[in-house]
Design an enzyme around this catalytic site. Structure first.
Site, PDB file in Angstrom:
ATOM      1  N   LYS A 169       0.865  -1.188   0.000  1.00  0.00           N
ATOM      2  CA  LYS A 169       0.000   0.000   0.000  1.00  0.00           C
ATOM      3  C   LYS A 169       0.897   1.231   0.000  1.00  0.00           C
ATOM      4  O   LYS A 169       1.447   1.617   1.016  1.00  0.00           O
ATOM      5  CB  LYS A 169      -0.907   0.062   1.231  1.00  0.00           C
ATOM      6  CG  LYS A 169      -1.966   1.150   1.082  1.00  0.00           C
ATOM      7  CD  LYS A 169      -2.211   1.994   2.338  1.00  0.00           C
ATOM      8  CE  LYS A 169      -1.225   3.102   2.560  1.00  0.00           C
ATOM      9  NZ  LYS A 169      -1.377   4.283   1.699  1.00  0.00           N
ATOM     10  N   GLU A 244       9.214   0.714  11.517  1.00  0.00           N
ATOM     11  CA  GLU A 244      10.303   1.686  11.342  1.00  0.00           C
ATOM     12  C   GLU A 244       9.658   3.049  11.545  1.00  0.00           C
ATOM     13  O   GLU A 244       8.900   3.512  10.697  1.00  0.00           O
ATOM     14  CB  GLU A 244      10.894   1.596   9.932  1.00  0.00           C
ATOM     15  CG  GLU A 244      11.423   0.235   9.557  1.00  0.00           C
ATOM     16  CD  GLU A 244      12.643  -0.152  10.357  1.00  0.00           C
ATOM     17  OE1 GLU A 244      13.406   0.756  10.750  1.00  0.00           O
ATOM     18  OE2 GLU A 244      12.823  -1.342  10.613  1.00  0.00           O
ATOM     19  N   CYS A 278      13.927  10.326   8.028  1.00  0.00           N
ATOM     20  CA  CYS A 278      13.672   9.806   9.376  1.00  0.00           C
ATOM     21  C   CYS A 278      14.932   9.821  10.233  1.00  0.00           C
ATOM     22  O   CYS A 278      14.878  10.069  11.425  1.00  0.00           O
ATOM     23  CB  CYS A 278      13.092   8.405   9.291  1.00  0.00           C
ATOM     24  SG  CYS A 278      14.058   7.321   8.253  1.00  0.00           S
ATOM     25  N   GLU A 377       9.677  15.289  16.353  1.00  0.00           N
ATOM     26  CA  GLU A 377      10.193  15.228  14.986  1.00  0.00           C
ATOM     27  C   GLU A 377       9.501  16.289  14.149  1.00  0.00           C
ATOM     28  O   GLU A 377       8.279  16.323  14.065  1.00  0.00           O
ATOM     29  CB  GLU A 377       9.891  13.834  14.423  1.00  0.00           C
ATOM     30  CG  GLU A 377      10.472  13.593  13.069  1.00  0.00           C
ATOM     31  CD  GLU A 377      10.192  12.175  12.594  1.00  0.00           C
ATOM     32  OE1 GLU A 377       9.042  11.728  12.722  1.00  0.00           O
ATOM     33  OE2 GLU A 377      11.121  11.528  12.102  1.00  0.00           O
TER      34      GLU A 377
HETATM   35  P1  NAP Z   1       2.423   8.234   8.422  1.00  0.00           P
HETATM   36  O1  NAP Z   1       1.428   9.289   8.310  1.00  0.00           O
HETATM   37  O2  NAP Z   1       2.570   7.486   9.666  1.00  0.00           O
HETATM   38  O3  NAP Z   1       2.115   7.226   7.209  1.00  0.00           O
HETATM   39  C1  NAP Z   1       2.930   6.136   6.884  1.00  0.00           C
HETATM   40  C2  NAP Z   1       2.142   5.164   6.053  1.00  0.00           C
HETATM   41  O4  NAP Z   1       1.099   4.615   6.852  1.00  0.00           O
HETATM   42  C3  NAP Z   1       1.461   5.781   4.855  1.00  0.00           C
HETATM   43  O5  NAP Z   1       1.469   4.860   3.787  1.00  0.00           O
HETATM   44  C4  NAP Z   1       0.060   6.014   5.374  1.00  0.00           C
HETATM   45  O6  NAP Z   1      -0.916   6.088   4.367  1.00  0.00           O
HETATM   46  C5  NAP Z   1      -0.138   4.783   6.215  1.00  0.00           C
HETATM   47  N1  NAP Z   1      -1.189   4.892   7.227  1.00  0.00           N
HETATM   48  C6  NAP Z   1      -1.819   5.996   7.703  1.00  0.00           C
HETATM   49  N2  NAP Z   1      -2.739   5.668   8.616  1.00  0.00           N
HETATM   50  C7  NAP Z   1      -2.714   4.322   8.735  1.00  0.00           C
HETATM   51  C8  NAP Z   1      -3.428   3.382   9.519  1.00  0.00           C
HETATM   52  N3  NAP Z   1      -4.373   3.749  10.389  1.00  0.00           N
HETATM   53  N4  NAP Z   1      -3.116   2.066   9.388  1.00  0.00           N
HETATM   54  C9  NAP Z   1      -2.166   1.655   8.534  1.00  0.00           C
HETATM   55  N5  NAP Z   1      -1.456   2.508   7.743  1.00  0.00           N
HETATM   56  C10 NAP Z   1      -1.731   3.827   7.854  1.00  0.00           C
HETATM   57  O7  NAP Z   1       3.875   8.768   8.125  1.00  0.00           O
HETATM   58  P2  NAP Z   1       4.290   9.692   6.926  1.00  0.00           P
HETATM   59  O8  NAP Z   1       3.779  11.043   7.218  1.00  0.00           O
HETATM   60  O9  NAP Z   1       3.927   9.083   5.647  1.00  0.00           O
HETATM   61  O10 NAP Z   1       5.889   9.617   7.039  1.00  0.00           O
HETATM   62  C11 NAP Z   1       6.621  10.367   7.927  1.00  0.00           C
HETATM   63  C12 NAP Z   1       7.001   9.582   9.153  1.00  0.00           C
HETATM   64  O11 NAP Z   1       7.638   8.367   8.793  1.00  0.00           O
HETATM   65  C13 NAP Z   1       7.988  10.268  10.027  1.00  0.00           C
HETATM   66  O12 NAP Z   1       7.621  10.128  11.367  1.00  0.00           O
HETATM   67  C14 NAP Z   1       9.298   9.546   9.768  1.00  0.00           C
HETATM   68  O13 NAP Z   1      10.237   9.599  10.781  1.00  0.00           O
HETATM   69  C15 NAP Z   1       8.830   8.185   9.549  1.00  0.00           C
HETATM   70  N6  NAP Z   1       9.823   7.431   8.796  1.00  0.00           N
HETATM   71  C16 NAP Z   1      10.544   6.461   9.426  1.00  0.00           C
HETATM   72  C17 NAP Z   1      11.503   5.757   8.737  1.00  0.00           C
HETATM   73  C18 NAP Z   1      12.301   4.679   9.416  1.00  0.00           C
HETATM   74  O14 NAP Z   1      12.893   3.875   8.727  1.00  0.00           O
HETATM   75  N7  NAP Z   1      12.333   4.596  10.720  1.00  0.00           N
HETATM   76  C19 NAP Z   1      11.729   6.025   7.401  1.00  0.00           C
HETATM   77  C20 NAP Z   1      11.004   7.037   6.802  1.00  0.00           C
HETATM   78  C21 NAP Z   1      10.027   7.725   7.507  1.00  0.00           C
HETATM   79  P3  NAP Z   1      -1.370   7.475   3.674  1.00  0.00           P
HETATM   80  O15 NAP Z   1      -0.480   8.550   4.141  1.00  0.00           O
HETATM   81  O16 NAP Z   1      -1.229   7.152   2.259  1.00  0.00           O
HETATM   82  O17 NAP Z   1      -2.784   7.711   4.025  1.00  0.00           O
END
Ligand code: NAP
Ligand code: MG
Length: 473
Positions: A169, A244, A278, A377
């Site tokens: 997804k 992650e 991240c 963050e």
């Molecule tokens: P996010 O809002 O948590 O979303 C991550 C993914 O989860 C997206 O594909 C999102 O879908 C999906 N998602 C949203 N709600 C969900 C739910 N209830 N159940 C299952 N999946 C759901 O994060 P983001 O804004 O995309 O990314 C930024 C964050 O990712 C930051 O906190 C960053 O630190 C973290 N990150 C961590 C790493 C690591 O390796 N540790 C790497 C990169 C990023 P949609 O957005 O498409 O709706």
């Protein structure tokens, strides 16, 4: 206009069962560039059924067959690397030169595992038993949007290597790169039903996957709050969940560090991809005795960061979305309100920015570790400089965080650098500006997650352990 309207299910581009759509926005212009289909849980059911059917045969393939498949994907990805880079830039506004590097990192993940797989110990003998590693089953793969070319790959490559089938997804705001990715998988000859992609919102598709009885593992990368929700949704069906999550990584610049190199690590680490990394070193810990010198060097370096159209040779493009831009503004305001010293940048758009969601490369000094901008963050181009008096104190500040994703140490005495690294509670520590190593495990301590991606460590997550006791003879 460029629309992304079909899922990829059971080896075919498939119309969604519902009729939901969302506009796709180019963050560099703020304009709509296409339309994305939003799937429903009924689409997830179809993909899960296809993945379950395909598991029966794909799980029985030989290591050689799977290594050849990974190599074929790497070759096809290499051929499409420029399309992928352009898609990433169109999705989230990453400067094209950096998007090209991330596409090559995606190729590298497949290549790395294709090479490592033949030597992996799928079977070992312990005592009177044979210990076998077997594919865990159907995997739900949920990446974020910030480095899509790499983050889709770091989940799909180990799942394929393990003999698992999967449902990807992609993040809603990175649909073009997802489309190119699925085309690569299709063209490389991945068997029908092994790889499926369902488009749509995380709250709908991601939640349906996390709860789905046919899904055995959820590999999630994203924010800590959503990661916790995924874990809760997966609990009833006792899935394995790898997370992650976010970070607030510390970069300790020791008193005897080579400042030219350390400042380059600090500034590049935060400003690359508009701070949407991240593992970015977002808390820079500097010796108080050298505060003025370091602040001045950082100001000069940050003021030289060029911001603009990501299709031109700039260091920084926009942030990925309107929502992200407002989040960054809120944090800059919090830094001002809580009394940090604004060194450069600040609220609003950079001078000369036209349209699009451009933020100003921003530096705060005299930050204390209890301020909001040191705790949370930001995911934007904002550096926080924290002064310390002793190395002991620097280590304590670095570890005083709910997160533990990455850390960075710069210093002139290799023994001291290694000693400090050993005391940091983080999943990956980079010494003296060491470049990324994609064969090393990547993941977080504490609330930065559970589990690891990249290389063999990523493969381990997709395997179950079976003990076969006795020889039956
Ligand atoms: P996010 O809002 O948590 O979303 C991550 C993914 O989860 C997206 O594909 C999102 O879908 C999906 N998602 C949203 N709600 C969900 C739910 N209830 N159940 C299952 N999946 C759901 O994060 P983001 O804004 O995309 O990314 C930024 C964050 O990712 C930051 O906190 C960053 O630190 C973290 N990150 C961590 C790493 C690591 O390796 N540790 C790497 C990169 C990023 P949609 O957005 O498409 O709706
Ligand atoms: Mg999001």
């Amino acid at each position: 206009m460029r629309d992304v309207l079909r899922h990829y299910i059971d080896g075919a581009w498939t119309e969604p069962l519902g009729d939901g759509t969302a506009p796709i926005t180019n963050p560099a212009t703020g304009e709509t560039s296409g339309v994305l289909a939003l799937g429903t849980s009924a689409d997830v059911d179809r993909a899960a059924a296809a993945a379950r059917r395909a598991f029966a045969t794909y799980s029985q393939t030989s290591v050689t067959e799977r290594a050849d498949l990974l190599a074929a994907i790497a070759a096809e990805y290499e051929r499409r690397a420029e399309d992928m880079a352009l898609a990433v830039t169109a999705d989230i506004g990453t400067p094209l030169a950096i998007a090209r590097i991330t596409a090559q990192a995606g190729v590298g993940q497949f290549r790395e595992l294709a090479e490592a797989l033949p030597a992996y110990p799928f079977e070992e003998h312990r005592g009177r038993s044979t210990v076998r590693k077997e594919p865990i089953g159907v995997c739900a793969l949920i990446p974020p949007w910030n480095y899509p070319a790499l983050q889709m790959t770091e989940k799909v490559a180990p799942a394929l290597a393990a003999g698992c089938t999967m449902i990807l997804k992609p993040a809603e705001i990175a649909p073009y790169s997802a489309q190119v990715f699925a085309e690569i998988i299709e063209a490389a000859g991945v068997p029908q039903g092994v790889f499926n992609m369902v488009l749509g919102k995380g709250s709908v598709i991601g939640a349906a996957l996390s709860k789905h009885p046919e899904v055995d593992l959820v590999s999630f990368t994203g924010s800590t709050s959503v990661g916790v929700q995924v874990q809760k949704d997966a609990a009833d069906t006792v899935k394995r969940v790898t997370q992650e999550l976010g970070g607030k990584s510390a970069h300790i610049i020791l008193p005897d560090a080579d400042l030219t190199s350390a400042v380059a690590t600090a500034v590049t680490g935060v400003m690359t991809n508009s701070g949407q990394t991240c593992a970015a070193p977002t808390r820079t810990l500097i010796p108080r005795a050298r505060r003025d010198e370091i602040v001045s060097m950082i100001r000069t370096a940050v003021d030289a960061v060029t911001v603009g159209d990501p299709l031109t040779p700039v260091a920084m493009g926009p942030v990925a979305s309107e929502q992200q831009w407002h989040t960054v503004q809120r944090y800059i305001q919090a830094g001002l309100d809580e009394g940090a010293t604004l060194v450069t940048g600040g609220l609003g758009q950079p001078e000369g920015a036209k349209g699009g969601w451009f933020a100003r490369p921003t530096v705060f000094a005299d930050v204390t570790n209890d301020m909001t901008i040191a705790r949370e963050e930001i995911f934007g181009p904002v550096m926080t400089l924290i002064s310390y008096d002793t190395v002991e104190e620097a280590v304590a500040i670095a570890n005083d965080s709910p997160y533990g994703l990455a850390a960075y140490v710069d210093g002139g005495d290799p023994a001291q650098v290694r000693d400090v690294a050993a005391r940091l509670r983080a999943g990956q520590v980079a010494l003296n500006g060491a470049p990324l190593d994609q064969s090393a495990p990547f993941g977080g301590y504490k609330q930065s997650g559970n589990g690891r991606v990249w290389g063999i460590a990523g493969l381990d997550e997709c395997l179950e352990i079976k003990a076969v006791v006795g020889s039956a003879s």
